[in-house]
Design a protein around this motif. Structure first.
Motif, PDB file in Angstrom:
ATOM      1  N   LYS A  36       0.783  -1.244   0.000  1.00  0.00           N
ATOM      2  CA  LYS A  36       0.000   0.000   0.000  1.00  0.00           C
ATOM      3  C   LYS A  36       0.813   1.291   0.000  1.00  0.00           C
ATOM      4  O   LYS A  36       0.254   2.367  -0.133  1.00  0.00           O
ATOM      5  N   ILE A  37       2.112   1.211   0.175  1.00  0.00           N
ATOM      6  CA  ILE A  37       2.927   2.427   0.202  1.00  0.00           C
ATOM      7  C   ILE A  37       3.807   2.484  -1.051  1.00  0.00           C
ATOM      8  O   ILE A  37       4.503   1.518  -1.348  1.00  0.00           O
ATOM      9  N   GLN A  38       3.729   3.592  -1.793  1.00  0.00           N
ATOM     10  CA  GLN A  38       4.602   3.737  -2.961  1.00  0.00           C
ATOM     11  C   GLN A  38       5.652   4.810  -2.674  1.00  0.00           C
ATOM     12  O   GLN A  38       5.373   5.806  -2.025  1.00  0.00           O
ATOM     13  N   TYR A  39       6.855   4.575  -3.198  1.00  0.00           N
ATOM     14  CA  TYR A  39       8.002   5.434  -2.887  1.00  0.00           C
ATOM     15  C   TYR A  39       8.541   6.135  -4.133  1.00  0.00           C
ATOM     16  O   TYR A  39       9.676   6.595  -4.140  1.00  0.00           O
ATOM     17  N   ARG A  40       7.766   6.182  -5.221  1.00  0.00           N
ATOM     18  CA  ARG A  40       8.292   6.654  -6.488  1.00  0.00           C
ATOM     19  C   ARG A  40       7.878   8.061  -6.869  1.00  0.00           C
ATOM     20  O   ARG A  40       8.654   8.791  -7.457  1.00  0.00           O
ATOM     21  N   MET A  41       6.626   8.428  -6.635  1.00  0.00           N
ATOM     22  CA  MET A  41       6.136   9.624  -7.323  1.00  0.00           C
ATOM     23  C   MET A  41       5.295  10.534  -6.434  1.00  0.00           C
ATOM     24  O   MET A  41       4.791  10.132  -5.391  1.00  0.00           O
ATOM     25  N   ASN A  42       5.148  11.762  -6.903  1.00  0.00           N
ATOM     26  CA  ASN A  42       4.281  12.754  -6.270  1.00  0.00           C
ATOM     27  C   ASN A  42       2.871  12.179  -6.118  1.00  0.00           C
ATOM     28  O   ASN A  42       2.362  11.468  -6.977  1.00  0.00           O
ATOM     29  N   ASP A  43       2.226  12.530  -5.018  1.00  0.00           N
ATOM     30  CA  ASP A  43       0.911  11.966  -4.703  1.00  0.00           C
ATOM     31  C   ASP A  43      -0.136  12.260  -5.782  1.00  0.00           C
ATOM     32  O   ASP A  43      -0.995  11.431  -6.060  1.00  0.00           O
ATOM     33  N   GLU A  44      -0.051  13.435  -6.410  1.00  0.00           N
ATOM     34  CA  GLU A  44      -1.051  13.780  -7.432  1.00  0.00           C
ATOM     35  C   GLU A  44      -0.942  12.891  -8.663  1.00  0.00           C
ATOM     36  O   GLU A  44      -1.938  12.596  -9.318  1.00  0.00           O
ATOM     37  N   ILE A  45       0.270  12.466  -9.000  1.00  0.00           N
ATOM     38  CA  ILE A  45       0.469  11.575 -10.141  1.00  0.00           C
ATOM     39  C   ILE A  45      -0.071  10.183  -9.806  1.00  0.00           C
ATOM     40  O   ILE A  45      -0.714   9.532 -10.621  1.00  0.00           O
ATOM     41  N   MET A  46       0.158   9.752  -8.582  1.00  0.00           N
ATOM     42  CA  MET A  46      -0.251   8.422  -8.146  1.00  0.00           C
ATOM     43  C   MET A  46      -1.752   8.302  -7.899  1.00  0.00           C
ATOM     44  O   MET A  46      -2.334   7.223  -8.007  1.00  0.00           O
ATOM     45  N   ARG A  47      -2.408   9.425  -7.606  1.00  0.00           N
ATOM     46  CA  ARG A  47      -3.789   9.394  -7.097  1.00  0.00           C
ATOM     47  C   ARG A  47      -4.773   8.707  -8.047  1.00  0.00           C
ATOM     48  O   ARG A  47      -5.616   7.925  -7.630  1.00  0.00           O
ATOM     49  N   PHE A  48      -4.660   8.983  -9.365  1.00  0.00           N
ATOM     50  CA  PHE A  48      -5.591   8.364 -10.308  1.00  0.00           C
ATOM     51  C   PHE A  48      -5.495   6.839 -10.251  1.00  0.00           C
ATOM     52  O   PHE A  48      -6.506   6.141 -10.141  1.00  0.00           O
ATOM     53  N   SER A  49      -4.272   6.315 -10.327  1.00  0.00           N
ATOM     54  CA  SER A  49      -4.090   4.857 -10.299  1.00  0.00           C
ATOM     55  C   SER A  49      -4.656   4.263  -9.014  1.00  0.00           C
ATOM     56  O   SER A  49      -5.327   3.233  -9.031  1.00  0.00           O
ATOM     57  N   SER A  50      -4.367   4.925  -7.893  1.00  0.00           N
ATOM     58  CA  SER A  50      -4.848   4.431  -6.605  1.00  0.00           C
ATOM     59  C   SER A  50      -6.370   4.372  -6.579  1.00  0.00           C
ATOM     60  O   SER A  50      -6.964   3.361  -6.199  1.00  0.00           O
ATOM     61  N   ASN A  51      -7.001   5.455  -7.030  1.00  0.00           N
ATOM     62  CA  ASN A  51      -8.474   5.505  -6.978  1.00  0.00           C
ATOM     63  C   ASN A  51      -9.122   4.557  -7.976  1.00  0.00           C
ATOM     64  O   ASN A  51     -10.113   3.899  -7.663  1.00  0.00           O
ATOM     65  N   TYR A  52      -8.550   4.492  -9.190  1.00  0.00           N
ATOM     66  CA  TYR A  52      -9.224   3.748 -10.255  1.00  0.00           C
ATOM     67  C   TYR A  52      -8.994   2.240 -10.145  1.00  0.00           C
ATOM     68  O   TYR A  52      -9.902   1.449 -10.329  1.00  0.00           O
ATOM     69  N   PHE A  53      -7.758   1.846  -9.843  1.00  0.00           N
ATOM     70  CA  PHE A  53      -7.428   0.423  -9.854  1.00  0.00           C
ATOM     71  C   PHE A  53      -7.397  -0.218  -8.464  1.00  0.00           C
ATOM     72  O   PHE A  53      -7.619  -1.418  -8.332  1.00  0.00           O
TER      73      PHE A  53
END
Length: 221
Positions: A45-62
């Motif tokens: 559940k924790i990602q260490y790669r990217m800004n939260d705004e970039i990650m947010r779509f993937s997190s919400n959609y998938f």
């Protein structure tokens, strides 16, 4: 005990046989396990790669909004006033060029084209705009900082022909000469599992029918 580590929501298998697709080979082993034995699946559940705004779509959609960003990357950016993710609508530029008094500019089209014997797809105007956008961002960062910190860039396109076009343009583009070793251009598949400080995406598809081909597969998008 057997452990599979991977992500069933990422790139799909490349299956060229229609019969094989119909027989079910378009679905990976990971996808089958997730469907048949959901109790065996653990989400990291924790990602260490990217800004939260970039990650947010993937997190919400998938991933049902369950993926979170580690504190050290949550607000990661290169410039203080950075917008983490920017979409450029090429249709706005097309309208601008159409109304131009310069006859050369009024001919510029952001429509896709077929090239070569394999009928690969390219979008020449978009390729140029892609590199102009990167040049503009490099100017904001500054040459010395780019070189000192070795800020690296990935330019991604779904279509191999567009990748080849961008590579040729990059070699001829004088501005990028000092930074060529810091810029790599590849397909979506070629970039799988890698990371860069800056990612630029050239999506290529633009036609009157609104067709986007294999990008309809959400895992590839």
């Amino acid at each position: 005990r057997v452990i599979f580590a991977g992500d069933h929501c990422q790139l799909p298998p490349t299956v060229k046989s229609i019969a094989a697709l119909k027989a079910g080979l378009g679905k990976t082993l990971m996808e089958r396990i997730v469907e048949m034995h959901p109790e065996a699946v653990t989400l990291l559940k924790i990602q260490y790669r990217m800004n939260d705004e970039i990650m947010r779509f993937s997190s919400n959609y998938f991933y049902h909004g369950e993926v979170e960003s580690a504190p050290e990357v949550r607000f990661r950016s290169i410039l203080d006033m950075d917008i983490p993710m920017t979409w450029i609508d090429t249709s706005e530029f097309e309208k601008l060029f159409e109304s131009s008094e310069d006859p050369e500019k009024s001919k510029i089209s952001f429509k896709e084209e077929f090239v070569g014997e394999s009928f690969g797809r390219v979008n020449k105007a978009e390729a140029e705009l892609t590199l102009l956008a990167l040049q503009n961002y490099f100017n904001k960062i500054g040459k010395q900082r780019l070189l000192d910190e070795r800020i690296d860039v990935g330019i991604i396109s779904p279509y191999r022909a567009q990748v080849q076009l961008l590579r040729r343009m990059l070699m001829k583009w004088e501005f990028f000469k000092p930074f060529r070793r810091q810029i790599s251009v590849n397909t979506v598949d070629g970039f799988q599992g890698q990371e860069r400080d800056v990612i630029v995406i050239s999506l290529v598809r633009s036609n009157d029918d609104g067709q986007i081909g294999f990008l309809r597969d959400l895992r590839r998008m």
